[in-house]
Enzyme design. Structure first.
Site, PDB file in Angstrom:
ATOM      1  N   LYS A  52     -32.889 -28.087   5.752  1.00 25.45           N
ATOM      2  CA  LYS A  52     -32.216 -27.242   6.749  1.00 25.45           C
ATOM      3  C   LYS A  52     -31.284 -28.099   7.618  1.00 25.45           C
ATOM      4  CE  LYS A  52     -35.846 -23.782   6.762  1.00 25.45           C
ATOM      5  NZ  LYS A  52     -37.148 -23.335   7.286  1.00 25.45           N
ATOM      6  N   GLN A  96     -40.541 -24.486  12.513  1.00 25.17           N
ATOM      7  CA  GLN A  96     -41.064 -24.427  11.147  1.00 25.17           C
ATOM      8  C   GLN A  96     -42.530 -23.997  11.160  1.00 25.17           C
ATOM      9  OE1 GLN A  96     -39.176 -24.971   8.290  1.00 25.17           O
ATOM     10  NE2 GLN A  96     -40.989 -24.251   7.197  1.00 25.17           N
ATOM     11  N   ASP A 119     -34.376 -17.060  13.068  1.00 22.44           N
ATOM     12  CA  ASP A 119     -35.339 -16.673  12.031  1.00 22.44           C
ATOM     13  C   ASP A 119     -35.601 -15.156  12.071  1.00 22.44           C
ATOM     14  OD1 ASP A 119     -36.272 -18.454  10.174  1.00 22.44           O
ATOM     15  OD2 ASP A 119     -37.798 -19.341  11.488  1.00 22.44           O
TER      16      ASP A 119
END
Ligand SMILES: NC(=O)c1ccc[n+]([C@@H]2O[C@H](COP(=O)([O-])OP(=O)(O)OC[C@H]3O[C@@H](n4cnc5c(N)ncnc54)[C@H](OP(=O)(O)O)[C@@H]3O)[C@@H](O)[C@H]2O)c1
Length: 298
Positions: A52, A96, A119
């Site tokens: 990422k 994460q 997200d």
């Protein structure tokens, strides 16, 4: 044989567009900023986070990675999120998952400012998607990527088509179902308590698998001509490659399903590459909004 929907190519198209749009935003003096936070040493998470951050740099973003030890307290994590929420150079915050057991992941997700929640897990963004406010929501990256792949085959308007989503998780199944509904499909969500899943799957013009069970969906579950989107990523033993070797498979038995499907996504090289591409697209969108400019559509 089914058309293969190539996630790598579509993801590269998205990334190319993100780069180009990020460069255009530089004219307004804004560089999209993505902060990725990882707690602990989980090897799979380390790999995801590294790719990422690498992709963000490649897109010309300001990319920051916070790697914290496994024993980091919930309070310290909330304090970091508060700092990132207040930082005008950061447009997207990604924590994460999974987080260590002593940290309440729900609290951490809800601590992220909704306008930086790239997200799409904050209640505000979940609620916007659930009420059809898709244009101003952040949509979770995996289902957003799956929809782009579907669009290549079926177009944007799914009126008259039936869709079955197998899996009801908050990160894939439910948002996917909401996106399909927003695109006018007639949607059924299936899960572990569903009766006669093969029979239900056979009614689907669009069959989405997000289960986490290797090759569970067999070829004869697929209606002839259906579009099959396989979100599953499962690592299984591959003794044919040598002792101790493994390979990735989806939730769909690909070879069998390809004989019935009109189009199908492979694993690997299907939905997987789309997830990071959509994270970049969401971060770019956030930067455009922060700059008071209309974000590009993907
Ligand atoms: N491409 C990507 O980037 C990406 C991103 C995220 C996830 N994934 C993959 O997608 C898959 C799903 O992930 P997830 O996070 O959504 O998983 P999850 O949270 O474990 O949810 C799995 C869902 O599948 C349902 N299920 C389990 N066994 C079933 C069965 N025998 N019949 C019918 N339904 C069944 C479960 O039903 P219940 O709710 O009734 O338990 C649950 O709703 C995994 O393979 C994961 O690795 C890929």
């Amino acid at each position: 044989m089914a058309e293969i929907i190539d996630g790598k190519t579509i993801a590269e198209d998205v990334i190319a567009r993100v780069k180009q749009q990020a460069a255009s935003l530089a004219g307004s003096g804004v560089t999209p900023g993505l902060a990725v936070v990882i707690v602990g040493e989980d090897p799979a998470s380390q790999v995801y986070v590294a790719s990422k951050s690498r992709r963000a740099k490649e897109c010309g973003f300001h990319s920051v990675q916070h790697s914290l030890p496994a024993e980091t307290s919930e309070e310290a994590l909330v304090a970091l999120i508060d700092e990132l929420n207040a930082d005008p150079a950061i447009h997207g915050i990604l924590v994460q998952l999974p987080l260590p057991d002593h940290v309440d992941a729900g609290r951490i997700i809800q601590a992220i400012a909704p306008e930086k929640d790239v997200d799409g897990f904050h209640f505000i963004n979940v609620g916007k998607l659930g009420t059809g406010e898709v244009a101003t929501a952040f949509v979770p990256c995996t289902p957003a990527g799956a929809m782009l792949m579907l669009e290549r085959v079926r177009g944007k308007d799914l009126s008259g088509l039936s869709a079955v989503v197998v899996g009801r998780s908050n990160i894939v199944g439910k948002p996917m179902a909401n996106l399909l509904l927003a695109a006018n499909a007639t949607v059924t969500i299936a899960h572990s308590r569903t009766k006669d899943l093969p029979g239900l799957a056979r009614t689907a013009d669009i069959l989405v698998a997000a289960v986490g069970r290797p090759e569970m969906i067999r070829g004869d579950w697929v209606k002839p001509g259906a579009t099959v989107i396989d979100v599953g990523i499962n690592r299984i033993a591959a003794p044919e490659k040598g002792e101790g070797k493994t390979r990735l498979v989806g939730d769909v038995a690909f070879a069998e399903a390809s004989r019935n499907a009109g189009a199908i996504t492979p694993v690997p090289g299907g939905v997987g590459p789309m997830t990071i591409a959509m994270l970049m697209a969401n971060t770019l969108t956030s930067a455009f909004r922060a700059a008071g400019r209309e974000p590009p559509a993907f």
